[in-house]
Write an enzyme that holds these catalytic residues in place. Sequence first.
Site, short mmCIF file in Angstrom:
data_model
loop_
_atom_site.label_atom_id
_atom_site.label_comp_id
_atom_site.label_asym_id
_atom_site.label_seq_id
_atom_site.Cartn_x
_atom_site.Cartn_y
_atom_site.Cartn_z
N ASN A 1 6.89 48.66 -19.31
CA ASN A 1 5.87 48.86 -20.34
C ASN A 1 4.70 49.65 -19.78
OD1 ASN A 1 6.62 46.80 -22.68
ND2 ASN A 1 7.04 45.78 -20.75
N ARG B 1 6.77 37.84 -20.37
CA ARG B 1 8.06 37.79 -21.07
C ARG B 1 8.79 39.13 -20.95
NH1 ARG B 1 11.25 40.45 -24.76
NH2 ARG B 1 9.39 40.93 -25.99
N ASP B 2 8.33 40.13 -21.65
CA ASP B 2 9.01 41.42 -21.64
C ASP B 2 8.99 42.04 -20.25
OD1 ASP B 2 10.42 43.48 -22.86
OD2 ASP B 2 8.63 44.59 -23.42
N CYS C 1 14.63 46.62 -20.14
CA CYS C 1 15.43 45.84 -21.08
C CYS C 1 16.88 45.80 -20.61
CB CYS C 1 15.35 46.45 -22.48
SG CYS C 1 16.38 45.62 -23.69
#
Length: 299
Positions: free
Chosen positions: A247, A13-14, A238
Amino acid sequence: MGDQVRIVEVGPRDGLQNEKTPVSAEARIAFVENLVKAGLGIIEVGSFVSPKAIPQMANSDQVLRAVDHHPGHEFHVLVPNEKGYEAAKAAGAKVVAVFASASEGFSKANINCTVAESIQRFVPVLERAKADGIKVRGYVSCVLGCPYDGEVKPSAVVDVTKKLWDLGCYEVSLGDTIGVGTPAKARALLRATASEVPMTNLGMHFHDTYGQALANLYAGLEEGARVIDSAAGGLGGCPYAPGATGNVATEDVVYMLEGMGVKTGVDMMQLLAATNGIADVLGKKPVSRVASALNAKAR
């Protein structure tokens, strides 16, 4: 440091939400299945947001339904509002995540409302989730700095975290969205937040923009934090945080923890296979230092 550490894998997801290369639902499903094979038990697999806003998260219902057959695993999905919650519930979600920002600038850029307004949006989500027996995890963005407002006061982070906790989130993950934090600041932030929310219910979600993520995680572990969000291959970024990179890489986290005697239950070579698989789909090399080292060794 001998305590159990929970890794929340956020790559599907991220990690993928900001990628420019289209990733099919089938490729996302294969990625999740490979992460399961590697031994990761908690995986964030999608987001029920508008596909116009985040095209990479289209068909998250298809992804969730395809992978949600592994006993003992948790598959999380992000929901921005009640409409997203309804779609997630219809797809069989058992754990959903909601997100708020510690900075007004990021909140307005990301979801076009104030921090207070964003939290109000989640009140009906939390109420319905409680009635439906669905767990809710909270995220707080920009806990150590904001691309729009600059420095973020710890008191602002504590305030938002406590509100999410009081609403019923079982855990709140603190996100250094632009990766500007350093160990002393990360340690101070966790101490301040743990004065209102138990340390065992706080997660660390640190991006590695300035190469500080592992050091920040180590500082947090020394403080007693035991939940780490990471993304295979160091994927991430993002759409609303200019300059933010990925990340902290799951491989790097696992290597550090295992080297400290903390058993993660993760098979490194299976994890590397998952990372290389999605890297091939994206047409780029993993930024993870451990993945790069192991791939070079294999060559």
